[in-house]
Enzyme design. Structure first.
Site, PDB file in Angstrom:
ATOM      1  N   LEU A 181      -4.354  -3.246  -6.523  1.00  7.62           N
ATOM      2  CA  LEU A 181      -2.996  -4.124  -6.785  1.00  7.62           C
ATOM      3  C   LEU A 181      -3.179  -4.993  -7.989  1.00  7.62           C
ATOM      4  O   LEU A 181      -2.204  -5.048  -8.875  1.00  7.62           O
ATOM      5  CB  LEU A 181      -2.723  -4.917  -5.545  1.00  7.62           C
ATOM      6  CG  LEU A 181      -1.438  -5.873  -5.765  1.00  7.62           C
ATOM      7  CD1 LEU A 181      -0.093  -4.937  -5.601  1.00  7.62           C
ATOM      8  CD2 LEU A 181      -1.287  -6.826  -4.453  1.00  7.62           C
TER       9      LEU A 181
ATOM     10  N   ASP B 192       5.149 -16.617 -17.244  1.00  4.11           N
ATOM     11  CA  ASP B 192       4.085 -17.230 -17.761  1.00  4.11           C
ATOM     12  C   ASP B 192       2.597 -17.030 -17.010  1.00  4.11           C
ATOM     13  O   ASP B 192       1.769 -17.016 -17.751  1.00  4.11           O
ATOM     14  CB  ASP B 192       4.455 -18.674 -17.847  1.00  4.11           C
ATOM     15  CG  ASP B 192       5.585 -19.318 -18.634  1.00  4.11           C
ATOM     16  OD1 ASP B 192       5.852 -18.610 -19.690  1.00  4.11           O
ATOM     17  OD2 ASP B 192       6.223 -20.010 -18.101  1.00  4.11           O
TER      18      ASP B 192
ATOM     19  N   THR C 150      -7.911   9.972   4.374  1.00  2.00           N
ATOM     20  CA  THR C 150      -8.448   8.924   3.913  1.00  2.00           C
ATOM     21  C   THR C 150      -9.190   7.782   4.733  1.00  2.00           C
ATOM     22  O   THR C 150      -9.378   8.323   5.780  1.00  2.00           O
ATOM     23  CB  THR C 150      -7.170   7.890   3.537  1.00  2.00           C
ATOM     24  OG1 THR C 150      -7.712   6.824   2.491  1.00  2.00           O
ATOM     25  CG2 THR C 150      -6.430   7.565   4.507  1.00  2.00           C
TER      26      THR C 150
ATOM     27  N   LYS D 276       0.768  -1.257   0.029  1.00  2.27           N
ATOM     28  CA  LYS D 276      -0.086   0.111  -0.054  1.00  2.27           C
ATOM     29  C   LYS D 276       0.800   1.134  -0.153  1.00  2.27           C
ATOM     30  O   LYS D 276       0.478   2.367  -0.461  1.00  2.27           O
ATOM     31  CB  LYS D 276      -0.937  -0.153   1.204  1.00  2.27           C
ATOM     32  CG  LYS D 276      -2.092  -1.144   1.063  1.00  2.27           C
ATOM     33  CD  LYS D 276      -3.285  -0.717   0.223  1.00  2.27           C
ATOM     34  CE  LYS D 276      -4.369  -1.488   0.310  1.00  2.27           C
ATOM     35  NZ  LYS D 276      -5.358  -0.952  -0.687  1.00  2.27           N
TER      36      LYS D 276
ATOM     37  N   GLN E 128      -1.950   3.220   7.315  1.00  2.00           N
ATOM     38  CA  GLN E 128      -0.632   3.204   7.576  1.00  2.00           C
ATOM     39  C   GLN E 128       0.520   3.699   6.769  1.00  2.00           C
ATOM     40  O   GLN E 128       1.383   4.602   6.790  1.00  2.00           O
ATOM     41  CB  GLN E 128       0.038   1.974   8.023  1.00  2.00           C
ATOM     42  CG  GLN E 128      -0.656   1.472   9.509  1.00  2.00           C
ATOM     43  CD  GLN E 128      -0.114   0.088   9.964  1.00  2.00           C
ATOM     44  OE1 GLN E 128       1.035  -0.194   9.927  1.00  2.00           O
ATOM     45  NE2 GLN E 128      -0.871  -1.056  10.051  1.00  2.00           N
TER      46      GLN E 128
ATOM     47  N   SER F 171       1.119  -9.718  -0.598  1.00  2.00           N
ATOM     48  CA  SER F 171       0.487  -8.297  -0.383  1.00  2.00           C
ATOM     49  C   SER F 171       1.291  -7.433   1.032  1.00  2.00           C
ATOM     50  O   SER F 171       1.455  -6.293   0.969  1.00  2.00           O
ATOM     51  CB  SER F 171      -0.995  -8.144  -0.379  1.00  2.00           C
ATOM     52  OG  SER F 171      -1.316  -8.954   0.437  1.00  2.00           O
TER      53      SER F 171
ATOM     54  N   GLY G  90      -9.099  -4.348  -5.899  1.00  2.00           N
ATOM     55  CA  GLY G  90      -8.585  -4.539  -7.164  1.00  2.00           C
ATOM     56  C   GLY G  90      -7.539  -3.328  -7.878  1.00  2.00           C
ATOM     57  O   GLY G  90      -7.005  -3.561  -8.760  1.00  2.00           O
TER      58      GLY G  90
ATOM     59  N   LYS H 298       9.973 -18.825   6.013  1.00  2.09           N
ATOM     60  CA  LYS H 298      10.348 -18.137   6.970  1.00  2.09           C
ATOM     61  C   LYS H 298       9.968 -16.695   6.961  1.00  2.09           C
ATOM     62  O   LYS H 298      10.777 -15.656   7.173  1.00  2.09           O
ATOM     63  CB  LYS H 298      11.926 -18.151   7.106  1.00  2.09           C
ATOM     64  CG  LYS H 298      12.554 -19.471   6.865  1.00  2.09           C
ATOM     65  CD  LYS H 298      12.368 -20.558   7.787  1.00  2.09           C
ATOM     66  CE  LYS H 298      13.152 -21.597   7.617  1.00  2.09           C
ATOM     67  NZ  LYS H 298      12.594 -22.956   8.207  1.00  2.09           N
TER      68      LYS H 298
END
Lengths: 329, 329
Positions: free
Chosen positions: A192, A181, A84, A62, A92, A313, A190, A282
């Protein structure tokens, strides 16, 4: 589409915007690492490259969109400040990007948003206005506050500058590992997904782009199939980044045009993928960040001998709460 | 030390060995990512660069030393096969490196070693021989098996090839971020610490090197201070990589010569640092991997305006067990 329209790009965001965002974000956003898993490669009989936005500033992709949007404000707009609405990662991201650019920021957040997210947003220096989510619409409240205080609204996904910023994640990934591919991207509002699809279709024209949603919040998958905007109301999924009610006015047409398919995964598949990414890879990822891996590990998306990109994300979790998820699965 | 001896390096490992190891490991070991934390930088008033060996193959730095050792065997030795003794990361590292080089591998492991580690080692194709740790010394058992089966012993840390391999972690870190003022390295048997100290003192001559141990397993700190080898017996620490009884014949003199100081941290400080690295830095580290961060976060090592490197040794945990640690703290 008529030939005349086709001459111009009919969309509010194009590849040049993503490229411009990448230049703008250079030195501001992190170039996040790309990680692989030999176990997953074996299991999918493919090569999978995870673009780890959980290591991005503020812990999610973000920051890219938020920073790209704020950097394009005029000096007068910067002085006015921004507002916002978000209970999560966008809040954040706006808070930190605004602090770095010395812009006053206000965030409208539901009163029941996790304390850890409220504190993080306040820690970056934003003012928080809490509201009762059963009484008030966050968009309307943000619009009202923007009017009263003369602030600029920066929406979490339905904004051309935000979408272009998010697309830089895919741009960076393909620049590092080469053409793909298949690209898997989780989908909430939507931003991202559409930004990354725009980037992928230019940088790697053969690349199929698939959006991934929880099956309990499958509004975008249904919108994609029916070509009519579908909604979902407060879906009960651990993938909180995908709880958005629907795609946006800008992101829906972009998803229809640039995305090849949508896939959905169950809550158990998300938990399993999260467990795999934490224990084997990890990395601490939030449930939404495990959606792309869930589509691969569950076999929902079939692969064979492919070069695959997957966007992770974010990694913002309350650690003790997240650990609880592993005892149910 | 007489002038004559000083002309030659009196130690079994020198910087050229670390450089040679780096060349050997190129394309075999991963070049692991370096991560930072804005929160920690602020708290330490310094810049801290974490070399994330939790992303190394088999989940720890041990792959570097294991692979460097096995690659130097003669063809005849490779045909004979290798044996090692380890309940943890070195076992997995030897197992994978041996598989990649088509060398038969046998691992002597206590019968009560975690099932997950036994399975991982077996999964890489090694033969496991279990023993009762109350009855048998692992070194003696490995020596006996090596004799009976004509195998080469690859010890977990007290081996020049292993030490040189581990040093490549610091070499890579300094090559990526430049010279350092301070390097923090966790310490068990001292292989990683001495290898990294050798690398740092050549690549970054002003760099102070500090080893970090749990205070419940402070044998190396006591050995360093008294200049006499001290031991510890089955210390009760969550940092299982630091439970080794003492420094080795090779690593002790190297630590005395190349390391500037030793620091110790409490169990609570290790848990807190682990929590910080998981929740804030989004990386899964094992308790031993959090030792360097614990020294910084606790203030045990004081810093001011420094450029600091910290080696994160590994990330191999049983996820559900590790999560339990966060409910006690």
């Amino acid at each position: 589409m008529t030939p005349k329209l086709a001459d111009k790009n009919p969309f509010p965001v194009c590849f040049a915007d993503v490229e411009a965002a990448a230049k703008r974000l250079h030195g501001k956003a992190f170039k996040t690492p790309v990680l692989t898993s030999e176990t997953l490669n074996k299991q999918t009989n493919s090569q999978v490259f995870f673009k780890c936005e959980n290591f991005q500033r503020t812990g999610s992709f973000k920051f890219r969109g938020a920073c790209n949007a704020l950097m394009q404000l005029s000096e007068a707009e910067k002085l006015r400040g921004v507002v916002t609405f978000s209970s999560g990662n966008h809040a954040q991201a706006i808070a930190l990007a605004a602090r770095l650019l010395a812009i006053p920021a206000t965030v409208v957040m539901p009163a029941d948003a996790p304390k850890v997210k409220q504190e993080a947003t306040r820690g970056y220096g934003a003012e928080i206005i809490l509201y009762d989510r059963t009484q008030v619409s966050r968009e309307e409240l943000a619009a009202q506050i923007a009017g009263e205080r003369n602030l600029i609204i920066i929406p979490p996904y339905d904004d051309a500058r935000v979408i272009a910023g998010q697309g830089t994640a895919a741009l960076e990934l393909i620049a590092e590992v080469g053409e793909l591919d298949l690209l898997l991207v989780c989908c909430g509002g939507g931003g991202l997904l559409s930004g990354c699809a725009i980037a992928a279709k230019t940088c790697s024209p053969q690349c199929k782009v698939i959006g991934v949603e929880p099956d309990r919040a499958d509004d975008a998958a249904r919108s994609f199939r029916t070509k009519t905007l579908q909604t979902v109301s407060n879906p009960d999924t651990i993938a909180d980044g995908a709880r958005t009610p629907s795609l946006g006015k800008l992101t829906f047409p972009l998803v229809l045009h640039y995305v090849d398919d949508m896939a959905t995964v169950s809550e158990a598949e998300i938990r399993k993928a999260m467990f795999f990414m934490w224990e084997r890879m990890k990395i601490v990822v939030e449930p939404t960040g495990a959606l792309a891996a869930a589509a691969l590990l569950s076999g929902v998306v079939r692969t064979e001998n492919m070069k695959i990109g997957a966007i992770v994300s974010g990694g913002n979790v309350d650690l003790r709460q997240a650990c609880q998820l592993f005892y149910d699965s």
